[in-house]
Motif scaffolding. Structure first.
Motif, PDB file in Angstrom:
ATOM      1  N   SER A   1       0.804  -1.216   0.000  1.00  0.00           N
ATOM      2  CA  SER A   1       0.000   0.000   0.000  1.00  0.00           C
ATOM      3  C   SER A   1       0.840   1.271   0.000  1.00  0.00           C
ATOM      4  CB  SER A   1      -0.921   0.039   1.217  1.00  0.00           C
ATOM      5  OG  SER A   1      -1.865  -1.000   1.149  1.00  0.00           O
ATOM      6  N   VAL A   2       1.997   1.207   0.649  1.00  0.00           N
ATOM      7  CA  VAL A   2       2.907   2.354   0.658  1.00  0.00           C
ATOM      8  C   VAL A   2       4.096   1.992  -0.217  1.00  0.00           C
ATOM      9  CG1 VAL A   2       4.368   3.865   2.046  1.00  0.00           C
ATOM     10  CG2 VAL A   2       2.212   3.030   2.993  1.00  0.00           C
ATOM     11  N   ARG A   3       4.293   2.789  -1.273  1.00  0.00           N
ATOM     12  CA  ARG A   3       5.440   2.603  -2.158  1.00  0.00           C
ATOM     13  C   ARG A   3       6.278   3.869  -2.103  1.00  0.00           C
ATOM     14  NH1 ARG A   3       1.243   0.627  -4.815  1.00  0.00           N
ATOM     15  NH2 ARG A   3       1.127   2.263  -6.386  1.00  0.00           N
ATOM     16  N   LEU A   4       7.583   3.668  -2.003  1.00  0.00           N
ATOM     17  CA  LEU A   4       8.477   4.806  -1.837  1.00  0.00           C
ATOM     18  C   LEU A   4       9.734   4.612  -2.660  1.00  0.00           C
ATOM     19  CD1 LEU A   4      10.972   3.701   0.110  1.00  0.00           C
ATOM     20  CD2 LEU A   4       9.226   3.930   1.862  1.00  0.00           C
ATOM     21  N   SER A   5      10.527   5.683  -2.720  1.00  0.00           N
ATOM     22  CA  SER A   5      11.860   5.591  -3.307  1.00  0.00           C
ATOM     23  C   SER A   5      12.746   6.598  -2.596  1.00  0.00           C
ATOM     24  CB  SER A   5      11.830   5.856  -4.821  1.00  0.00           C
ATOM     25  OG  SER A   5      11.505   7.198  -5.086  1.00  0.00           O
ATOM     26  N   ALA A   6      14.044   6.338  -2.656  1.00  0.00           N
ATOM     27  CA  ALA A   6      15.016   7.227  -2.029  1.00  0.00           C
ATOM     28  C   ALA A   6      16.380   6.981  -2.642  1.00  0.00           C
ATOM     29  CB  ALA A   6      15.061   6.988  -0.518  1.00  0.00           C
ATOM     30  N   ILE A   7      17.251   7.952  -2.486  1.00  0.00           N
ATOM     31  CA  ILE A   7      18.628   7.829  -2.949  1.00  0.00           C
ATOM     32  C   ILE A   7      19.510   7.643  -1.724  1.00  0.00           C
ATOM     33  CG2 ILE A   7      20.534   8.934  -4.170  1.00  0.00           C
ATOM     34  CD1 ILE A   7      18.344  10.681  -5.582  1.00  0.00           C
TER      35      ILE A   7
END
Length: 143
Positions: free
Chosen positions: A15-21
């Motif tokens: 349900s929670v999709r994220l991205s980060a560097i």
């Protein structure tokens, strides 16, 4: 690391999709009592600076755990997602939220002075006390 190093991730239910560097290809572990209660163990995290973004955040829960920081989790499945400064200036994303964990090394343990005596990691890591961690945050805020 540039935008090409952005890594995607999700909670257990998706349900929670994220991205980060990642700021560095290092996984750090926090032994503070709040992280241990929140994560059910140590909090294994990747420092990601201010790069944390959400593709889908419908079930994102935010708990303000101190005057300066908050903890992010999924309200549907309970997954621990990230710790971040309340102003968004710095985030540590839970290591195993990322789909691709290739290349990371276990490098640092923080709040080592709060680590219970009943476990230890075999890895040779940098170890910082709570006071040393807070001094680093203070110096970053003043920079």
């Amino acid at each position: 690391m540039g935008e090409e190093c952005r890594r995607a991730g999700a909670c257990l239910c998706g349900s929670v999709r994220l991205s980060a560097i990642p700021s560095k290809l290092e996984m750090d572990v926090c032994h503070c009592s709040m992280c241990r209660r929140w994560s059910g163990g140590t909090f294994m995290a990747v420092p990601c600076g201010d790069s944390l973004e959400f593709e889908s955040a419908g079930t994102l829960g935010v708990y303000r755990s101190s005057d300066y920081a908050e903890r992010l989790f999924c309200t549907a499945c309970g997954s621990t997602l990230a710790w971040r400064m309340s102003d968004g200036s710095s985030a540590a994303v839970a290591m195993h939220v990322f789909t691709d964990t290739e290349g990371f090394v276990f490098a640092e343990e923080i709040f080592i002075d709060e680590k219970p005596p009943h476990y230890s990691f075999a890895n040779d890591t940098r170890k910082l006390t709570g006071a040393e961690v807070m001094a680093q945050f203070a110096s970053q805020q003043g920079a």
